[in-house]
Enzyme design. Structure first.
Site, short mmCIF file in Angstrom:
data_model
loop_
_atom_site.label_atom_id
_atom_site.label_comp_id
_atom_site.label_asym_id
_atom_site.label_seq_id
_atom_site.Cartn_x
_atom_site.Cartn_y
_atom_site.Cartn_z
N ASP A 6 46.49 -33.20 30.27
CA ASP A 6 45.25 -32.85 29.80
C ASP A 6 45.40 -32.30 28.71
O ASP A 6 45.96 -31.15 28.76
CB ASP A 6 44.47 -32.14 31.03
CG ASP A 6 43.20 -31.74 30.45
OD1 ASP A 6 42.90 -31.87 29.39
OD2 ASP A 6 42.17 -31.32 31.20
N ARG A 19 25.04 -38.09 16.99
CA ARG A 19 26.33 -37.49 17.09
C ARG A 19 26.64 -36.36 16.56
O ARG A 19 27.53 -35.88 15.74
CB ARG A 19 27.16 -38.61 16.28
CG ARG A 19 27.51 -40.08 16.65
CD ARG A 19 28.19 -40.15 18.04
NE ARG A 19 28.41 -41.42 18.67
CZ ARG A 19 27.49 -41.84 19.54
NH1 ARG A 19 26.45 -41.07 19.92
NH2 ARG A 19 27.80 -43.13 19.85
N TYR A 42 29.62 -34.21 18.14
CA TYR A 42 30.71 -35.25 17.70
C TYR A 42 31.22 -34.97 16.46
O TYR A 42 32.27 -34.95 15.97
CB TYR A 42 30.48 -36.42 18.26
CG TYR A 42 31.57 -37.75 18.02
CD1 TYR A 42 32.79 -37.61 18.88
CD2 TYR A 42 31.50 -38.54 17.21
CE1 TYR A 42 33.70 -38.64 18.77
CE2 TYR A 42 32.67 -39.43 16.92
CZ TYR A 42 33.40 -39.53 17.81
OH TYR A 42 34.64 -40.39 17.24
N LYS A 100 34.82 -33.68 14.49
CA LYS A 100 35.30 -34.60 13.73
C LYS A 100 35.51 -34.27 12.17
O LYS A 100 36.51 -34.39 11.63
CB LYS A 100 34.67 -36.07 13.82
CG LYS A 100 35.23 -36.72 15.23
CD LYS A 100 36.48 -36.62 15.65
CE LYS A 100 36.63 -37.51 17.05
NZ LYS A 100 37.89 -37.71 17.22
N PRO A 139 36.61 -49.23 25.48
CA PRO A 139 36.05 -49.20 26.71
C PRO A 139 34.80 -47.91 26.54
O PRO A 139 33.88 -48.07 27.34
CB PRO A 139 37.07 -48.59 27.75
CG PRO A 139 38.24 -49.19 27.01
CD PRO A 139 38.09 -49.26 25.78
N ARG A 147 29.27 -46.62 26.65
CA ARG A 147 27.72 -45.83 26.22
C ARG A 147 26.79 -47.26 25.86
O ARG A 147 25.71 -46.70 26.20
CB ARG A 147 27.99 -45.16 24.76
CG ARG A 147 28.88 -44.11 24.86
CD ARG A 147 29.19 -43.33 23.47
NE ARG A 147 30.03 -44.00 22.59
CZ ARG A 147 31.28 -44.13 22.52
NH1 ARG A 147 31.71 -43.47 23.49
NH2 ARG A 147 31.94 -44.51 21.68
N ARG A 172 24.55 -52.08 12.03
CA ARG A 172 24.95 -50.86 11.05
C ARG A 172 26.43 -51.19 10.36
O ARG A 172 26.72 -50.65 9.70
CB ARG A 172 24.90 -49.51 11.48
CG ARG A 172 25.81 -49.47 12.75
CD ARG A 172 25.77 -47.79 13.13
NE ARG A 172 26.85 -47.36 14.05
CZ ARG A 172 26.70 -46.31 14.97
NH1 ARG A 172 25.46 -45.71 15.09
NH2 ARG A 172 27.67 -46.16 15.51
N1 LIG Z 1 35.62 -46.26 19.49
C1 LIG Z 1 34.91 -45.72 18.38
O1 LIG Z 1 33.99 -46.57 17.83
C2 LIG Z 1 35.51 -44.82 17.58
C3 LIG Z 1 35.09 -44.36 16.24
C4 LIG Z 1 35.70 -43.16 15.63
C5 LIG Z 1 36.44 -42.63 16.06
N2 LIG Z 1 37.09 -42.87 17.49
C6 LIG Z 1 37.95 -41.87 18.03
O2 LIG Z 1 39.08 -42.70 18.35
C7 LIG Z 1 39.88 -41.87 19.55
C8 LIG Z 1 39.76 -42.96 20.76
O3 LIG Z 1 38.66 -43.31 20.73
P1 LIG Z 1 38.20 -44.57 21.81
O4 LIG Z 1 37.03 -45.03 21.59
O5 LIG Z 1 39.47 -45.64 21.76
O6 LIG Z 1 38.47 -43.69 23.46
P2 LIG Z 1 38.23 -43.88 24.69
O7 LIG Z 1 37.06 -42.90 24.97
O8 LIG Z 1 37.97 -45.23 25.19
O9 LIG Z 1 39.40 -43.46 25.14
C9 LIG Z 1 39.95 -42.05 24.94
C10 LIG Z 1 41.16 -41.77 25.97
O10 LIG Z 1 41.55 -40.46 25.73
C11 LIG Z 1 41.65 -40.00 26.88
N3 LIG Z 1 41.31 -38.47 26.96
C12 LIG Z 1 40.09 -37.99 26.68
N4 LIG Z 1 40.10 -36.75 27.06
C13 LIG Z 1 41.50 -36.26 27.17
C14 LIG Z 1 42.19 -35.05 27.58
N5 LIG Z 1 41.49 -33.97 27.56
N6 LIG Z 1 43.56 -35.07 28.01
C15 LIG Z 1 43.89 -36.32 27.75
N7 LIG Z 1 43.42 -37.60 27.56
C16 LIG Z 1 42.05 -37.45 27.44
C17 LIG Z 1 40.61 -40.53 27.87
O11 LIG Z 1 41.04 -40.55 29.16
C18 LIG Z 1 40.74 -42.05 27.59
O12 LIG Z 1 41.85 -42.69 27.99
C19 LIG Z 1 38.55 -40.42 19.74
O13 LIG Z 1 39.32 -39.73 19.33
C20 LIG Z 1 37.54 -41.13 19.18
O14 LIG Z 1 36.92 -40.00 18.84
C21 LIG Z 1 36.44 -43.77 18.29
#
Ligand SMILES: NC(=O)c1ccc[n+]([C@@H]2O[C@H](COP(=O)([O-])OP(=O)(O)OC[C@H]3O[C@@H](n4cnc5c(N)ncnc54)[C@H](O)[C@@H]3O)[C@@H](O)[C@H]2O)c1
Length: 247
Positions: free
Chosen positions: A60, A146, A149, A153, A185, A190, A207
């Site tokens: 974590d 957002r 968020y 970020k 995922p 969402r 978008r």
């Molecule tokens: N998917 C998008 O559209 C998008 C766009 C811009 C930025 N991001 C960023 O990219 C990153 C990954 O996004 P995603 O959509 O692939 O994520 P996701 O939510 O599908 O996966 C995130 C992973 O991080 C793990 N995680 C979360 N909190 C944790 C913690 N406290 N300790 C350990 N592990 C933890 C979760 O268990 C999960 O396995 C994030 O930082 C997200 O904000 C995603």
């Protein structure tokens, strides 16, 4: 031909799914030894079978002491990728104090812990690359629903520049990857949580000027670039990979 990360040791957080998981696989394919860290060990069970250079560890990243132990156990790192994150869906008025605190904990304080744990060994060895996954929803642009968020970020971008500036002459680099909407995922969850998921899916795609979402593999390719020596002259930079979402 040797991979672009051959002989490098990397820690990737958020490796249980989505972008972090794709980064772990792409790094291993480029020759790195990868410590894949995520909260839920079960989500990473299959990674060593996909590439034996990947060693999963349950972690974590909001727990500073646990992060320090995991980084020490991983050995001196050449690359740190902070991909763990959490999306609060809503405006500022929808955001409770708990949502706000959780956003900071998971998206920013997590990186405070991992960078503080990994940086001393990078500085001692005179090289290293830190890749912080931010987002275009940040100081780059405002995205509806957002608020917490995007605020956190934007802080990730500030943190990236601050760290990069402080260690600029050391051989350690720190950059931010700023994805646009990427099929993962959590994004899928969402969409499915919306009252009309198909309409929500159409809205996300609408978008995107390219008419499609990004893929986790496209984000992983950008992370490989930031991690390896191809980007040796880049620090404190933002790599926006958003299909023109913010054009
Ligand atoms: N998917 C998008 O559209 C998008 C766009 C811009 C930025 N991001 C960023 O990219 C990153 C990954 O996004 P995603 O959509 O692939 O994520 P996701 O939510 O599908 O996966 C995130 C992973 O991080 C793990 N995680 C979360 N909190 C944790 C913690 N406290 N300790 C350990 N592990 C933890 C979760 O268990 C999960 O396995 C994030 O930082 C997200 O904000 C995603």
């Amino acid at each position: 031909m040797a991979g672009r990360l051959a002989g490098r040791r990397a820690l990737v957080t958020g490796a249980g799914q989505g972008i972090g998981r794709a980064v772990a696989l792409a790094f291993a394919a480029e020759g790195a030894d990868v410590v894949a860290a995520s909260r839920t060990a079960a989500k990473m069970e299959d990674l060593p079978a996909l590439n034996p250079a990947i060693a999963p560890v349950a972690l974590d990243v909001t727990d500073g002491a646990a992060v320090a132990r995991a980084v020490a156990a991983a050995g001196p790192l050449d690359v740190l990728v902070n991909a763990a994150g959490w999306v609060h869906n809503g405006t500022l008025m929808d955001c409770t104090a708990e949502d706000w605190a959780r956003s900071w904990d998971q998206n920013v304080t997590s990186m405070f812990h991992t960078i503080r744990a990994a940086l001393p060994a990078m500085l001692a060895r005179g090289h290293g690359s830190i890749v912080n996954v931010a987002s275009v929803a940040s100081s780059i642009t405002g995205v509806p629903n957002r608020a917490a968020y995007g605020t956190t970020k934007a802080a990730v971008i500030g943190l990236t520049k601050a760290v990069a500036r402080d260690v600029i002459a050391s051989g350690v680099r720190c950059n931010a990857l700023c994805p646009g909407t990427t099929r993962s995922p959590s994004l899928e969850a969402r969409i499915l949580a919306e009252p009309d998921p198909e309409e929500a899916r159409r809205r996300f795609v609408a978008r995107q000027p390219m008419g499609r979402l990004g893929t986790v593999e496209e984000m992983a390719a950008a992370a490989v670039y930031l991690a390896c020596d191809d980007s040796a002259f880049m620090t404190g930079g933002l790599l926006v990979v958003d299909g023109g979402q913010t054009l």
